[in-house]
Scaffold this active site. Structure first.
Site, PDB file in Angstrom:
ATOM      1  N   TYR A 364      43.599  39.937  48.715  1.00 13.54           N
ATOM      2  CA  TYR A 364      43.598  40.922  47.637  1.00 13.54           C
ATOM      3  C   TYR A 364      44.702  41.951  47.877  1.00 13.54           C
ATOM      4  O   TYR A 364      44.948  42.349  49.022  1.00 13.54           O
ATOM      5  CB  TYR A 364      42.264  41.661  47.563  1.00 13.54           C
ATOM      6  CG  TYR A 364      41.087  40.816  47.157  1.00 13.54           C
ATOM      7  CD1 TYR A 364      40.688  40.752  45.826  1.00 13.54           C
ATOM      8  CD2 TYR A 364      40.365  40.098  48.099  1.00 13.54           C
ATOM      9  CE1 TYR A 364      39.591  39.983  45.451  1.00 13.54           C
ATOM     10  CE2 TYR A 364      39.275  39.334  47.733  1.00 13.54           C
ATOM     11  CZ  TYR A 364      38.889  39.280  46.408  1.00 13.54           C
ATOM     12  OH  TYR A 364      37.810  38.531  46.040  1.00 13.54           O
ATOM     13  N   HIS A 372      42.382  41.095  41.265  1.00  7.70           N
ATOM     14  CA  HIS A 372      41.787  39.799  41.576  1.00  7.70           C
ATOM     15  C   HIS A 372      42.516  39.203  42.781  1.00  7.70           C
ATOM     16  O   HIS A 372      43.661  39.555  43.068  1.00  7.70           O
ATOM     17  CB  HIS A 372      41.901  38.859  40.379  1.00  7.70           C
ATOM     18  CG  HIS A 372      41.114  39.306  39.182  1.00  7.70           C
ATOM     19  ND1 HIS A 372      39.751  39.125  39.079  1.00  7.70           N
ATOM     20  CD2 HIS A 372      41.505  39.934  38.038  1.00  7.70           C
ATOM     21  CE1 HIS A 372      39.329  39.617  37.922  1.00  7.70           C
ATOM     22  NE2 HIS A 372      40.365  40.114  37.274  1.00  7.70           N
ATOM     23  N   LYS A 411      44.124  31.419  41.087  1.00  6.08           N
ATOM     24  CA  LYS A 411      44.552  31.712  42.451  1.00  6.08           C
ATOM     25  C   LYS A 411      45.476  30.601  42.934  1.00  6.08           C
ATOM     26  O   LYS A 411      45.342  29.449  42.526  1.00  6.08           O
ATOM     27  CB  LYS A 411      43.352  31.847  43.389  1.00  6.08           C
ATOM     28  CG  LYS A 411      42.470  33.035  43.076  1.00  6.08           C
ATOM     29  CD  LYS A 411      41.188  32.997  43.860  1.00  6.08           C
ATOM     30  CE  LYS A 411      40.315  34.188  43.554  1.00  6.08           C
ATOM     31  NZ  LYS A 411      40.102  34.449  42.131  1.00  6.08           N
TER      32      LYS A 411
END
Length: 460
Positions: A364, A372, A411
């Site tokens: 993070y 996020h 991600k």
């Protein structure tokens, strides 16, 4: 192999807190006088590292987002207060949490089961709980000068606060809906509720003793018996020790007035319903304490890299080498995961456990409340010939599945290779000094889509 393209972290749409300067350096943005360097305290209990001190918990999580509250999603802010009831009784000035009668009965049943497991017979258990949960007169408290227009809290024989809607409303403070604390000023006046010593008789702990009636049962029970430990006693700091000495927690329970009918209550409006209710002050028979649980990597980073955490085991402080060996015994992959954790923390990232998405770490920017996670990280330890036993040997199928999972949650999948010299032996790994010889290589894995690549080539 193509060069990876950096993607900016995705900021969260709603941010509910401000960013504090990380440990251990206090930045100028912190308000108030400059504080000295502080050493926090933690304990190793059942292969876990826990922090009990209230101030230590707030500092560790607020300045770097270390750990997690065991009763909360992230920040340790657990409270038994009901926000709906706090808003309904907004005219009541109190620091005590307001809860429903059903929630209070749950705690009574938990305390009953706790006493049964200690071997007490049913009659003794019933007598203890009856005396302990009787309505209390409101403890004395000083009126605030800024609210002189309101009446002071009155204490009557029925030990309750009647709901006042149209007139004589009592002021409210934010503490009613926040963290539940013990009442301030207990024991400062002779007519207030008195707190006993470490061990108190039932007569001293019973509400009846304050009304001039002494309980007949002379049995002596510790306060831990009367107030079972749902968590751990907060005794790691001086402030937490003061919380332990305050043996009882007082709560306000919303109860029905005598004579109120369920049919009438169901058909009544909120204003009329409030008139049929009252707040009764009682002791909480089953207190639950929240503490901050640190991962082994977080605990070692605070102790080794920042030097701001002292970890105790059975009241004995552990050295850095002992921590390294103990954490390795508890978690065999600790050395590998900590090296990666140390590396990314030093780069300014906030690593968290990535078990939810099938990886070792999530990275993070600043912290979970603001952004996020940008990367899902898989960690492997190899020698300089890129040989060694892999922690997670992937097949193409499992690697593609993990890449798809990371892509679906926005991600990027990163493979972090920790490269050690071929001459490094197992004895060299027995101390954290071995990290000075470790090199790190990062590989970002992206899925090649033929249709997307074809369209990109056509545009060129």
């Amino acid at each position: 192999m193509a060069e990876a393209v950096f993607r900016a972290p995705k900021r969260k749409r709603r941010v509910y807190e401000s960013y504090e300067s990380p440990l251990p350096i206090p930045f100028g943005q912190d308000q108030g006088p400059r504080k000295e360097f502080r050493i926090f305290q933690a304990e190793m209990i059942s292969n876990n590292v826990v922090v009990r001190g209230t101030e230590d918990m707030e500092q560790l999580y607020g300045k770097g987002y270390f750990g997690k509250g065991i009763l909360s999603r992230s920040r340790p802010n657990f409270t038994i207060a009901n926000p709906t009831l706090a808003a309904r009784w907004k005219g009541v000035q109190t620091d005590m949490p307001i809860i429903t009668s059903e929630k209070y009965q749950h705690r009574v049943e938990w305390a009953r089961d706790f006493l049964r497991r200690q071997g007490h017979d049913e009659s003794t258990v019933q007598k203890i709980l009856t005396d302990y949960t009787e309505p209390l007169e409101l403890p004395c408290r000083e009126e605030k000068e800024e609210t002189p227009q309101h009446e002071p809290l009155s204490s009557k024989a029925d030990s309750s606060l009647e709901g006042r809607v149209e007139k004589d409303e009592l002021p409210v403070t934010p503490g009613g809906a926040g963290q539940s604390d013990d009442l301030p000023g207990l024991g400062t006046h002779s007519d207030c509720l008195q707190e006993g010593p470490g061990h108190a008789t039932l007569a001293a702990a019973s509400p009846s003793s304050h009304n001039g009636h002494v309980a007949e049962d002379p049995e002596v029970l510790p306060q831990e018996t009367l107030v079972p430990q749902g968590g751990l006693w907060p005794e790691a700091s001086s402030q937490a020790a003061g919380e332990k000495r305050a043996a009882h927690e007082y709560v306000l329970i919303e109860e029905e007035l005598c004579g109120a009918q369920e049919e009438e209550a169901a058909a009544a409006s909120d204003e009329k319903l409030l008139k049929r209710k009252k707040l009764v002050c009682r002791r909480n028979p089953y207190r639950i304490f929240e503490y901050l649980q640190l991962s082994l990597e977080e605990a070692f980073f605070l102790a080794y890299a920042l030097g701001c955490l002292s970890i105790y085991y059975e009241k004995e402080p552990l050295t850095i080498v002992k921590l390294w060996q103990a954490f390795t015994a508890v978690q065999p992959t600790f050395r590998t995961t900590y090296m990666a954790y140390h590396y990314f923390r030093s780069k300014g990232w906030v690593p968290k456990v990535g078990l939810k998405y099938g990886t070792d770490l999530l990275l993070y920017r600043k912290g979970p409340p603001f952004y996020h996670a940008s990367y899902s990280v898989i960690i492997e330890l190899l020698d300089d010939n890129y040989e060694g036993s892999l922690r997670r040997p992937f097949s193409w199928k499992s690697l593609a599945a993990l890449s798809r999972v990371s892509g679906n949650v926005s991600k990027e999948l990163m493979l972090c290779y920790l490269i050690k010299p071929s001459t490094m032996t197992a004895e060299d790994m027995e101390t954290p000094e071995c990290m000075k010889r470790i090199q790190v290589q990062e590989v970002i894995l992206s899925r090649w889509v033929s249709s997307r690549e074809r369209s990109d080539q056509d545009e060129l």
